[in-house]
Design a protein around this motif. Sequence first.
Motif, PDB file in Angstrom:
ATOM      1  N   ILE A  88       3.411   9.452  13.185  1.00 49.58           N
ATOM      2  CA  ILE A  88       2.397  10.185  12.445  1.00 49.58           C
ATOM      3  C   ILE A  88       3.085  11.249  11.606  1.00 49.58           C
ATOM      4  N   ASN A  89       2.975  11.137  10.292  1.00 49.81           N
ATOM      5  CA  ASN A  89       3.640  12.073   9.395  1.00 49.81           C
ATOM      6  C   ASN A  89       2.839  13.360   9.274  1.00 49.81           C
ATOM      7  N   THR A  90       3.534  14.486   9.167  1.00 52.33           N
ATOM      8  CA  THR A  90       2.882  15.789   9.091  1.00 52.33           C
ATOM      9  C   THR A  90       2.663  16.264   7.659  1.00 52.33           C
ATOM     10  N   ASP A  91       3.097  15.471   6.660  1.00 52.93           N
ATOM     11  CA  ASP A  91       3.031  15.936   5.267  1.00 52.93           C
ATOM     12  C   ASP A  91       2.437  14.880   4.338  1.00 52.93           C
ATOM     13  N   ASN A  92       1.487  14.093   4.835  1.00 49.60           N
ATOM     14  CA  ASN A  92       0.777  13.104   4.016  1.00 49.60           C
ATOM     15  C   ASN A  92       1.686  12.010   3.463  1.00 49.60           C
ATOM     16  N   ASP A  93       2.807  11.749   4.121  1.00 50.59           N
ATOM     17  CA  ASP A  93       3.649  10.618   3.760  1.00 50.59           C
ATOM     18  C   ASP A  93       3.263   9.444   4.661  1.00 50.59           C
ATOM     19  N   THR A  94       4.100   8.424   4.746  1.00 47.81           N
ATOM     20  CA  THR A  94       3.755   7.171   5.416  1.00 47.81           C
ATOM     21  C   THR A  94       3.643   7.309   6.933  1.00 47.81           C
ATOM     22  N   ASN A  95       2.530   6.785   7.485  1.00 50.57           N
ATOM     23  CA  ASN A  95       2.315   6.677   8.930  1.00 50.57           C
ATOM     24  C   ASN A  95       2.521   5.215   9.328  1.00 50.57           C
ATOM     25  N   GLN A  96       2.886   4.994  10.591  1.00 44.51           N
ATOM     26  CA  GLN A  96       3.099   3.634  11.090  1.00 44.51           C
ATOM     27  C   GLN A  96       2.415   3.453  12.443  1.00 44.51           C
ATOM     28  N   LEU A  97       1.880   2.270  12.663  1.00 44.05           N
ATOM     29  CA  LEU A  97       1.415   1.821  13.967  1.00 44.05           C
ATOM     30  C   LEU A  97       2.222   0.560  14.255  1.00 44.05           C
ATOM     31  N   TYR A  98       2.923   0.504  15.395  1.00 40.22           N
ATOM     32  CA  TYR A  98       3.845  -0.608  15.618  1.00 40.22           C
ATOM     33  C   TYR A  98       3.765  -1.152  17.043  1.00 40.22           C
ATOM     34  N   GLY A  99       4.301  -2.344  17.195  1.00 40.39           N
ATOM     35  CA  GLY A  99       4.387  -2.990  18.491  1.00 40.39           C
ATOM     36  C   GLY A  99       5.536  -3.972  18.512  1.00 40.39           C
ATOM     37  N   PHE A 116      14.827  -1.763  20.030  1.00 46.66           N
ATOM     38  CA  PHE A 116      13.446  -2.196  19.819  1.00 46.66           C
ATOM     39  C   PHE A 116      13.396  -3.133  18.617  1.00 46.66           C
ATOM     40  N   LEU A 117      12.647  -4.247  18.739  1.00 48.06           N
ATOM     41  CA  LEU A 117      12.394  -5.176  17.632  1.00 48.06           C
ATOM     42  C   LEU A 117      10.909  -5.497  17.614  1.00 48.06           C
ATOM     43  N   GLY A 118      10.288  -5.405  16.438  1.00 55.80           N
ATOM     44  CA  GLY A 118       8.862  -5.694  16.347  1.00 55.80           C
ATOM     45  C   GLY A 118       8.346  -5.600  14.925  1.00 55.80           C
ATOM     46  N   GLY A 119       7.076  -5.269  14.801  1.00 57.70           N
ATOM     47  CA  GLY A 119       6.429  -5.163  13.505  1.00 57.70           C
ATOM     48  C   GLY A 119       5.640  -3.877  13.403  1.00 57.70           C
ATOM     49  N   ALA A 120       5.356  -3.452  12.162  1.00 61.02           N
ATOM     50  CA  ALA A 120       4.622  -2.209  11.930  1.00 61.02           C
ATOM     51  C   ALA A 120       3.606  -2.397  10.819  1.00 61.02           C
ATOM     52  N   ILE A 121       2.432  -1.819  11.020  1.00 61.36           N
ATOM     53  CA  ILE A 121       1.425  -1.683   9.962  1.00 61.36           C
ATOM     54  C   ILE A 121       1.539  -0.246   9.472  1.00 61.36           C
ATOM     55  N   HIS A 122       1.504  -0.042   8.173  1.00 59.64           N
ATOM     56  CA  HIS A 122       1.686   1.303   7.616  1.00 59.64           C
ATOM     57  C   HIS A 122       0.573   1.614   6.623  1.00 59.64           C
ATOM     58  N   ASP A 123       0.446   2.890   6.277  1.00 64.35           N
ATOM     59  CA  ASP A 123      -0.521   3.299   5.268  1.00 64.35           C
ATOM     60  C   ASP A 123       0.165   3.793   3.992  1.00 64.35           C
ATOM     61  N   GLY A 124       1.439   3.391   3.832  1.00 69.20           N
ATOM     62  CA  GLY A 124       2.192   3.782   2.638  1.00 69.20           C
ATOM     63  C   GLY A 124       1.867   2.887   1.452  1.00 69.20           C
ATOM     64  N   GLU A 125       2.559   3.143   0.356  1.00 63.05           N
ATOM     65  CA  GLU A 125       2.361   2.385  -0.873  1.00 63.05           C
ATOM     66  C   GLU A 125       2.981   0.994  -0.751  1.00 63.05           C
ATOM     67  N   GLU A 126       2.297   0.000  -1.311  1.00 57.80           N
ATOM     68  CA  GLU A 126       2.888  -1.336  -1.381  1.00 57.80           C
ATOM     69  C   GLU A 126       3.629  -1.528  -2.702  1.00 57.80           C
ATOM     70  N   SER A 169      15.147   4.701  13.531  1.00 59.59           N
ATOM     71  CA  SER A 169      14.247   3.555  13.345  1.00 59.59           C
ATOM     72  C   SER A 169      14.237   3.155  11.878  1.00 59.59           C
ATOM     73  N   HIS A 170      13.962   1.875  11.629  1.00 61.85           N
ATOM     74  CA  HIS A 170      13.919   1.364  10.261  1.00 61.85           C
ATOM     75  C   HIS A 170      12.761   0.378  10.118  1.00 61.85           C
ATOM     76  N   MET A 171      12.008   0.528   9.030  1.00 58.90           N
ATOM     77  CA  MET A 171      10.906  -0.388   8.714  1.00 58.90           C
ATOM     78  C   MET A 171      11.143  -0.966   7.325  1.00 58.90           C
ATOM     79  N   SER A 172      11.065  -2.296   7.205  1.00 54.90           N
ATOM     80  CA  SER A 172      11.166  -2.946   5.895  1.00 54.90           C
ATOM     81  C   SER A 172      10.606  -4.360   6.007  1.00 54.90           C
ATOM     82  N   ASN A 173      10.474  -5.037   4.868  1.00 53.13           N
ATOM     83  CA  ASN A 173       9.881  -6.378   4.899  1.00 53.13           C
ATOM     84  C   ASN A 173      10.921  -7.496   4.764  1.00 53.13           C
ATOM     85  N   ALA A 174      12.217  -7.159   4.850  1.00 55.00           N
ATOM     86  CA  ALA A 174      13.297  -8.158   4.769  1.00 55.00           C
ATOM     87  C   ALA A 174      13.234  -8.955   3.475  1.00 55.00           C
TER      88      ALA A 174
END
Length: 194
Positions: A88-99, A116-126, A169-174
């Motif tokens: 959860i970002n404190t400055d209106n940047d990208t948040n993530q929910l992951y599993g 950890f290996l998994g996936g994340a849904i985010h509210d950032g820009e596409e 941690s790192h999030m990307s779409n490969a």
Amino acid sequence: MHNNSNTVSKMPFFALGLFIALSLISQPVSAETKALNSGIDSFTFGIMQQDVESNPIEDSISINLEVLFATKLKSLPWSPHPVIGATINTDNDTNQLYGGMAWQYDFSERFFTEIFLGGAIHDGEEDPDTPLAGNREAHRAYGCPLNFRESLSFGWRLSSQYSLMATVSHMSNASLCDENDGLTNAGIRVSRRY
């Protein structure tokens, strides 16, 4: 420039997450608590520096909350644990929910590593925002709403219940979508085992 109305709308979510984290970490472990949380192995709370790339776009602080569940596969190497979490970002940047799944390896009684290996849904820009001065984007562009997420932690067991972990941690779409800025966070987390 961040939108103040979006920041205000995210504040209740941030405050609730912080309250839950502090409640779980400070809760005494009793027989009732162990029975109630029989499926939970540990709860982790941490502070992460967001976007630790060499040219950060989302230079801000995030709160990380994570639940690691008891493993059902104790016979497999490193005993994989199911995990759910949120950043959860404190400055209106990208948040993530992951599993996903986490594997821990003990170097000794006190020191361990966790992958950890998994996936994340985010509210950032596409797609990229309008460039700012100097050709910098307002936010990173993640291409897809669902991204891969991985993390690496090095931990120190302070006691049988508490551990301190340094985590990246790192999030990307490969590169499965057109845009793939990715997001790398790093910080310190405290884990409470039940």
